[in-house]
Design an enzyme around this catalytic site. Sequence first.
Site, PDB file in Angstrom:
ATOM      1  N   ALA A   1      66.568 -13.521 -62.446  1.00  0.00           N
ATOM      2  CA  ALA A   1      65.912 -14.446 -63.372  1.00  0.00           C
ATOM      3  C   ALA A   1      64.412 -14.213 -63.464  1.00  0.00           C
ATOM      4  CB  ALA A   1      66.207 -15.880 -62.960  1.00  0.00           C
TER       5      ALA A   1
ATOM      6  N   GLU B   1      73.036 -19.275 -55.659  1.00  0.00           N
ATOM      7  CA  GLU B   1      71.885 -18.434 -55.995  1.00  0.00           C
ATOM      8  C   GLU B   1      71.376 -17.714 -54.742  1.00  0.00           C
ATOM      9  OE1 GLU B   1      67.969 -18.646 -58.933  1.00  0.00           O
ATOM     10  OE2 GLU B   1      68.525 -20.428 -57.795  1.00  0.00           O
TER      11      GLU B   1
ATOM     12  N   HIS C   1      67.999 -21.309 -67.942  1.00  0.00           N
ATOM     13  CA  HIS C   1      67.261 -20.752 -66.800  1.00  0.00           C
ATOM     14  C   HIS C   1      65.976 -20.088 -67.272  1.00  0.00           C
ATOM     15  CE1 HIS C   1      66.486 -19.230 -62.863  1.00  0.00           C
ATOM     16  NE2 HIS C   1      67.713 -19.377 -62.420  1.00  0.00           N
TER      17      HIS C   1
END
Length: 345
Positions: free
Chosen positions: A76, A288, A182
Site C-alpha cells: 500500500a 496485514e 486504502h
Amino acid sequence: MRTPLVIDCHGHYTTAPKALEDWRNAQVANLNTPALGPRASDLKISDDELRESIETNQLRLMRERGADLTIFSPRASFMAHHIGDFETSATWAAICNELCWRVSRLFPDSFIGAAMLPQSPGVDPKTCIPELERCIKEYGMVGINLNPDPSGGRWTAPPLSDRHWYPIYEKMVEYDIPAMIHVSTSCNPCFHTTGAHYLNADTTAFMQCLASDLFKDFPTLKFLIPHGGGAVPYHWGRFRGLAQEMKKPLLTEHLLNNIFFDTCVYHQPGIDLLTNVIPTKNVLFASEMIGAVRGIDPETGHYYDDTKRYIEAAALSDDERFQIFEGNARRVFPRLDAALKQKGR
C-alpha cells in the site's frame, strides 16, 4: 460445524525482492527524463526469487499462525499515486499487479490477488478501468484497492460519494468485486503514514458514505474499510447520532449492507470493542502481517499482527468465528467464493 478456512482479506506484498524497489527508485529519479528509463521490461525477478520472498515471510507466518489463504495486493505505501503522472502510475501498477498474480500462480492454495489501480491526482478514474479489467479477466483477481486520496495526504479528490468515482463503481458492480478503501504514503508531514493517515482515511471514508446516499445509486456496491474502521467502532454512538441529525436511516440500513470492516487491530481490547459494536456479518478476518506493526508485544509475547489469536480469545460463538474467518469473506468477495468452490474448498 466444520473447521473454517482462515481467510486473511488484507495482505500486501511488502517483502518483494529488492529489484522492485530499485526499479521504482529509478523510475522516480527519471520522472523528468523518461527516455532514460527504466522500461518495464528492464525489471527481472525470477520465480525462485518470488518463492524465496514468500516462503520465508508471509507463507511461513501463515503456517505458524494457522491462516489458510491471503487476499494479496501490492504494498500500500508503495502505491504512491501522488508521484508522477498517470503514465507513471499505470506502468507501476501493472508491474506490481503482475508480481502479485505471479505469487498467486506459484502458491495457488495460499494466495489470490487484489489489484492496485493506476490512480493519479486530478485524472479521471475512467483511466483505471483497463488495468482493473485486465486484473479481473486475465489474472483472476477478486477485488481492488481504491485510494480515496491519490494526492498523498493533501485530500484534493472529491469525496467517495461524488460522481467522479462512479466509473469505478460501475465496473465494481458489473464484475461483482469489492474495494478495500486504502490510502497510500502521506507526503504531508502532519500525517504519519500508518499511524495517522491510514486511520484518518478509514474514518473519513466512512463519514463520506454516511453523509451521502451513495448506496441508493449502487445498492450492491461493497466497501471494505481496513484497520478495524479507524475511529468508527470506537465512536459508533457519534456516527449514529450524526446520521440521525442528517435525517438518514439507521446505520444498519443506511451503510451496513455495503460497508465492512477488517480485524487489523493489534490488541485484544480493540478486537473486543470491534466485535461488540459492529455486527458479526460486517467483520472480516485480516492481519496485514509484515505490515505497519511488525514487532512483538511485550505484554503478551506474541506479534502484534497475529490477529487470529484475538479472534480466538474474543467472546464469540463458533458460528460467529466461522463467519469472521471464512463466511463473510466468501460473501463479500464472490469471485473468491467461486474460485474456492472450483477447487472443492
